[in-house]
Design a protein around this motif. Sequence first.
Motif, PDB file in Angstrom:
ATOM      1  N   TRP A 192       0.782  -1.035  -0.085  1.00  0.00           N
ATOM      2  CA  TRP A 192       0.087   0.079  -0.038  1.00  0.00           C
ATOM      3  C   TRP A 192       0.847   1.438  -0.115  1.00  0.00           C
ATOM      4  CZ3 TRP A 192      -4.652   0.846  -1.543  1.00  0.00           C
ATOM      5  CH2 TRP A 192      -5.656  -0.099  -1.384  1.00  0.00           C
ATOM      6  N   CYS A 193       1.916   1.266   0.554  1.00  0.00           N
ATOM      7  CA  CYS A 193       2.817   2.398   0.606  1.00  0.00           C
ATOM      8  C   CYS A 193       3.218   2.757  -0.762  1.00  0.00           C
ATOM      9  CB  CYS A 193       4.207   2.042   1.510  1.00  0.00           C
ATOM     10  SG  CYS A 193       3.765   2.147   3.193  1.00  0.00           S
ATOM     11  N   LEU A 194       3.958   1.714  -1.599  1.00  0.00           N
ATOM     12  CA  LEU A 194       4.126   1.972  -3.031  1.00  0.00           C
ATOM     13  C   LEU A 194       2.909   2.433  -3.694  1.00  0.00           C
ATOM     14  CD1 LEU A 194       6.582  -1.425  -3.122  1.00  0.00           C
ATOM     15  CD2 LEU A 194       7.283   1.309  -3.319  1.00  0.00           C
ATOM     16  N   GLU A 195       1.696   1.739  -3.558  1.00  0.00           N
ATOM     17  CA  GLU A 195       0.680   2.115  -4.328  1.00  0.00           C
ATOM     18  C   GLU A 195       0.359   3.452  -4.099  1.00  0.00           C
ATOM     19  OE1 GLU A 195      -3.098   2.996  -5.441  1.00  0.00           O
ATOM     20  OE2 GLU A 195      -2.745   2.998  -3.406  1.00  0.00           O
ATOM     21  N   THR A 196       0.398   3.893  -3.013  1.00  0.00           N
ATOM     22  CA  THR A 196      -0.122   5.268  -2.628  1.00  0.00           C
ATOM     23  C   THR A 196       1.118   6.425  -3.258  1.00  0.00           C
ATOM     24  OG1 THR A 196      -0.925   4.619  -0.259  1.00  0.00           O
ATOM     25  CG2 THR A 196      -0.349   7.035  -0.778  1.00  0.00           C
ATOM     26  N   ARG A 197       2.163   6.123  -2.925  1.00  0.00           N
ATOM     27  CA  ARG A 197       3.169   6.894  -3.892  1.00  0.00           C
ATOM     28  C   ARG A 197       3.051   6.914  -5.251  1.00  0.00           C
ATOM     29  NH1 ARG A 197       8.888   4.608  -2.831  1.00  0.00           N
ATOM     30  NH2 ARG A 197       9.398   6.543  -4.284  1.00  0.00           N
ATOM     31  N   ALA A 198       2.586   5.863  -5.784  1.00  0.00           N
ATOM     32  CA  ALA A 198       2.284   5.679  -7.274  1.00  0.00           C
ATOM     33  C   ALA A 198       0.988   6.724  -7.522  1.00  0.00           C
ATOM     34  CB  ALA A 198       1.785   4.118  -7.733  1.00  0.00           C
ATOM     35  N   TRP A 199      -0.084   6.870  -6.783  1.00  0.00           N
ATOM     36  CA  TRP A 199      -1.054   7.607  -7.089  1.00  0.00           C
ATOM     37  C   TRP A 199      -0.448   9.183  -6.964  1.00  0.00           C
ATOM     38  CZ3 TRP A 199      -5.092   9.074  -9.113  1.00  0.00           C
ATOM     39  CH2 TRP A 199      -6.076  10.130  -8.580  1.00  0.00           C
ATOM     40  N   ASP A 200       0.183   9.288  -6.007  1.00  0.00           N
ATOM     41  CA  ASP A 200       0.706  10.584  -5.728  1.00  0.00           C
ATOM     42  C   ASP A 200       1.514  11.397  -6.960  1.00  0.00           C
ATOM     43  OD1 ASP A 200       1.120  13.058  -4.570  1.00  0.00           O
ATOM     44  OD2 ASP A 200       2.990  12.486  -3.378  1.00  0.00           O
ATOM     45  N   LEU A 202       1.439   9.946  -9.980  1.00  0.00           N
ATOM     46  CA  LEU A 202       0.526  10.151 -11.082  1.00  0.00           C
ATOM     47  C   LEU A 202      -0.245  11.433 -11.099  1.00  0.00           C
ATOM     48  CD1 LEU A 202      -0.835   8.075 -13.322  1.00  0.00           C
ATOM     49  CD2 LEU A 202      -2.483   7.795 -11.791  1.00  0.00           C
ATOM     50  N   THR A 203      -0.564  11.974 -10.028  1.00  0.00           N
ATOM     51  CA  THR A 203      -1.440  13.209 -10.122  1.00  0.00           C
ATOM     52  C   THR A 203      -0.712  14.286 -10.365  1.00  0.00           C
ATOM     53  OG1 THR A 203      -0.901  13.417  -7.599  1.00  0.00           O
ATOM     54  CG2 THR A 203      -3.177  12.333  -8.488  1.00  0.00           C
ATOM     55  N   GLN A 204       0.803  13.999 -10.317  1.00  0.00           N
ATOM     56  CA  GLN A 204       1.798  15.185 -10.355  1.00  0.00           C
ATOM     57  C   GLN A 204       2.297  15.108 -12.119  1.00  0.00           C
ATOM     58  OE1 GLN A 204       4.571  16.041  -7.123  1.00  0.00           O
ATOM     59  NE2 GLN A 204       3.720  14.128  -6.245  1.00  0.00           N
ATOM     60  N   GLY A 205       1.772  14.018 -12.851  1.00  0.00           N
ATOM     61  CA  GLY A 205       2.066  13.941 -14.178  1.00  0.00           C
ATOM     62  C   GLY A 205       3.384  13.060 -14.476  1.00  0.00           C
ATOM     63  N   ASP A 206       4.002  12.527 -13.333  1.00  0.00           N
ATOM     64  CA  ASP A 206       5.171  11.537 -13.714  1.00  0.00           C
ATOM     65  C   ASP A 206       4.491  10.213 -13.963  1.00  0.00           C
ATOM     66  OD1 ASP A 206       7.711  10.296 -13.875  1.00  0.00           O
ATOM     67  OD2 ASP A 206       8.345  11.331 -11.893  1.00  0.00           O
ATOM     68  N   GLN A 208       5.619   7.550 -15.759  1.00  0.00           N
ATOM     69  CA  GLN A 208       6.589   6.462 -15.662  1.00  0.00           C
ATOM     70  C   GLN A 208       6.828   6.110 -14.447  1.00  0.00           C
ATOM     71  OE1 GLN A 208       7.903   4.813 -18.663  1.00  0.00           O
ATOM     72  NE2 GLN A 208       8.360   3.483 -16.950  1.00  0.00           N
ATOM     73  N   ALA A 209       7.055   7.131 -13.489  1.00  0.00           N
ATOM     74  CA  ALA A 209       7.211   6.694 -12.014  1.00  0.00           C
ATOM     75  C   ALA A 209       6.313   5.877 -11.579  1.00  0.00           C
ATOM     76  CB  ALA A 209       7.806   7.783 -11.162  1.00  0.00           C
ATOM     77  N   ALA A 210       4.960   6.348 -11.811  1.00  0.00           N
ATOM     78  CA  ALA A 210       3.673   5.862 -11.252  1.00  0.00           C
ATOM     79  C   ALA A 210       3.683   4.204 -11.844  1.00  0.00           C
ATOM     80  CB  ALA A 210       2.302   6.486 -11.881  1.00  0.00           C
ATOM     81  N   LEU A 211       4.124   4.206 -13.142  1.00  0.00           N
ATOM     82  CA  LEU A 211       3.976   2.714 -13.633  1.00  0.00           C
ATOM     83  C   LEU A 211       5.011   1.976 -12.806  1.00  0.00           C
ATOM     84  CD1 LEU A 211       3.212   0.616 -15.783  1.00  0.00           C
ATOM     85  CD2 LEU A 211       4.967   1.725 -17.265  1.00  0.00           C
ATOM     86  N   ASP A 212       6.357   2.486 -12.517  1.00  0.00           N
ATOM     87  CA  ASP A 212       7.254   1.732 -11.943  1.00  0.00           C
ATOM     88  C   ASP A 212       6.842   1.256 -10.626  1.00  0.00           C
ATOM     89  OD1 ASP A 212       8.661   1.839 -14.304  1.00  0.00           O
ATOM     90  OD2 ASP A 212      10.069   3.328 -13.451  1.00  0.00           O
ATOM     91  N   LEU A 213       6.438   2.185  -9.861  1.00  0.00           N
ATOM     92  CA  LEU A 213       5.723   1.869  -8.242  1.00  0.00           C
ATOM     93  C   LEU A 213       4.828   1.056  -8.408  1.00  0.00           C
ATOM     94  CD1 LEU A 213       6.266   5.736  -7.146  1.00  0.00           C
ATOM     95  CD2 LEU A 213       7.471   3.934  -6.151  1.00  0.00           C
ATOM     96  N   ALA A 240      -2.956   4.352 -19.186  1.00  0.00           N
ATOM     97  CA  ALA A 240      -3.834   5.185 -19.911  1.00  0.00           C
ATOM     98  C   ALA A 240      -3.418   6.833 -19.955  1.00  0.00           C
ATOM     99  CB  ALA A 240      -5.328   5.257 -19.124  1.00  0.00           C
ATOM    100  N   ARG A 241      -2.721   7.256 -18.828  1.00  0.00           N
ATOM    101  CA  ARG A 241      -1.954   8.597 -18.999  1.00  0.00           C
ATOM    102  C   ARG A 241      -0.897   8.545 -20.082  1.00  0.00           C
ATOM    103  NH1 ARG A 241      -5.766  11.960 -17.652  1.00  0.00           N
ATOM    104  NH2 ARG A 241      -4.054  13.701 -17.333  1.00  0.00           N
ATOM    105  N   MET A 242      -0.313   7.661 -20.186  1.00  0.00           N
ATOM    106  CA  MET A 242       0.871   7.409 -21.192  1.00  0.00           C
ATOM    107  C   MET A 242       0.394   7.208 -22.677  1.00  0.00           C
ATOM    108  SD  MET A 242       3.461   5.434 -18.774  1.00  0.00           S
ATOM    109  CE  MET A 242       4.803   5.236 -19.801  1.00  0.00           C
ATOM    110  N   GLY A 243      -1.046   6.869 -22.860  1.00  0.00           N
ATOM    111  CA  GLY A 243      -1.760   6.782 -24.260  1.00  0.00           C
ATOM    112  C   GLY A 243      -1.401   5.366 -24.775  1.00  0.00           C
ATOM    113  N   ASP A 244      -1.187   4.421 -23.915  1.00  0.00           N
ATOM    114  CA  ASP A 244      -0.998   3.032 -24.463  1.00  0.00           C
ATOM    115  C   ASP A 244      -2.386   2.229 -24.225  1.00  0.00           C
ATOM    116  OD1 ASP A 244      -0.431   0.299 -25.047  1.00  0.00           O
ATOM    117  OD2 ASP A 244       1.840   0.749 -24.608  1.00  0.00           O
ATOM    118  N   VAL A 245      -3.306   2.276 -25.054  1.00  0.00           N
ATOM    119  CA  VAL A 245      -4.644   1.780 -24.968  1.00  0.00           C
ATOM    120  C   VAL A 245      -4.661   0.177 -24.810  1.00  0.00           C
ATOM    121  CG1 VAL A 245      -6.868   1.172 -26.006  1.00  0.00           C
ATOM    122  CG2 VAL A 245      -5.687   3.634 -26.004  1.00  0.00           C
ATOM    123  N   GLY A 246      -3.623  -0.368 -25.551  1.00  0.00           N
ATOM    124  CA  GLY A 246      -3.507  -1.898 -25.293  1.00  0.00           C
ATOM    125  C   GLY A 246      -3.134  -2.169 -24.110  1.00  0.00           C
ATOM    126  N   GLU A 247      -2.147  -1.611 -23.589  1.00  0.00           N
ATOM    127  CA  GLU A 247      -1.592  -2.146 -22.217  1.00  0.00           C
ATOM    128  C   GLU A 247      -2.451  -1.731 -21.062  1.00  0.00           C
ATOM    129  OE1 GLU A 247       0.991  -3.801 -21.276  1.00  0.00           O
ATOM    130  OE2 GLU A 247       2.286  -3.993 -22.830  1.00  0.00           O
TER     131      GLU A 247
END
Length: 398
Positions: A192-200, A202-206, A208-213, A240-247
């Motif tokens: 959950w710590c990593l998922e929460t960081r991913a959401w954070d 993501l809302t800031q526009g990073d 790739q970092a959201a994907l990795d986390l 979705a934010r990266m525009g890859d509909v297939g993934e």
Amino acid sequence: MASFVDPRFGVALRGFRERRGLSLRSLGQLAHRSKSHLHELETGVKAPTADTARHLDRVLDAGGVLAGMVDAPIDHAAEAGELRARVMASDVGKDVLDRIEQGVDDLASAYPTTAPADLLPLVRRHLAYVGRLLDGRVTLAQQRRLLVAGGWLAVLRATVHIDLRQRAAAAAHLRAAHDLAEHAEHAEIRGWCLETRAWDVLTQGDYQAALDLSRQAQRIAPQGSSAYIQATAQEARAWARMGDVGETRRALDRVEQLTANLPVPERAEHHYRYDPAKAAAYTATTLSWAGDPGAEQVARAVLADLDPDGDGGARPRRSASARLDLGLALVASGQPDEAVALGTEAVVSGRVVPSNWWRATELLAKVEQAGVPEAAALRELCAEYAPRRRQSADSTTG
């Protein structure tokens, strides 16, 4: 008989003090109270007596607001007061630990419907109690239960700080949650710590970092756990934010498989127990972001389920987000007029938390690009309801 206090007492006290232009020291001089005592009242560490509340009311000319918050039947404060008395009066027992864990579940369940500024003092207070108990003499089994409770409370506190756009405080408490989870060997809290960081991020526009986390969270969280499912859904959002509909579609398919036979949890509103109904809401959000043609149908179904009567429903924050999701889907399908109406409903509901506000501004940008005349009115509402205008009095980094 112990007094109960509205958890917003500290926020209100600080607001009245700051509006008078008083420091804690200067208020202490006027009210004949110590600076440290006033600080404890503002941060929720101590509850005021009725006499203290009435006295501060008179000093700050608060019109009875502060006094009115004392002796109100607030369940969480009652629980906290009883817990505190038990901690100070006796050794840690099973009943105390049970009550702490019940408090954790109550706070996690209150998260979807409680304003972040109101929830923060409650989480802070419970976390302080856990810390005090960890400083005492406990058995190894008791220590682990306290570490787990502290881990859940710390990650919840970090989430609330993110909602308030207090990212330095959020980062500090995510680190604390991770450390507590490490000591307790609790993989799901770490996930959950990593998922929460991913959401954070993501809302800031990073993205790739959201994907990795999100992927890190899936590697750490127990297979099929709520943290694992949520991290998979978060991965879909990043794609979705990266525009890859297939993934995006592939990640959503994995979420569907994970939730296909998942029972509805006993407390579906619990933030850390995955409710299968969330899958549809996440799918609507993700497809809307990806510009997928299927987004509109899913988003309409989600909004109808969350808010059948158009009054916000039982989960008004999620309903506001669902309106923004449907609005984006409608812009993509050439229906910007209805999108403006939905955006207006979401904004004026007051239920779009600061960390989600960018979704409202994104919808505004889309309808303006579409040339909808009513977009000007939506822009005025966004300026009026923007959280930066309302957060200054509630902000804290502690």
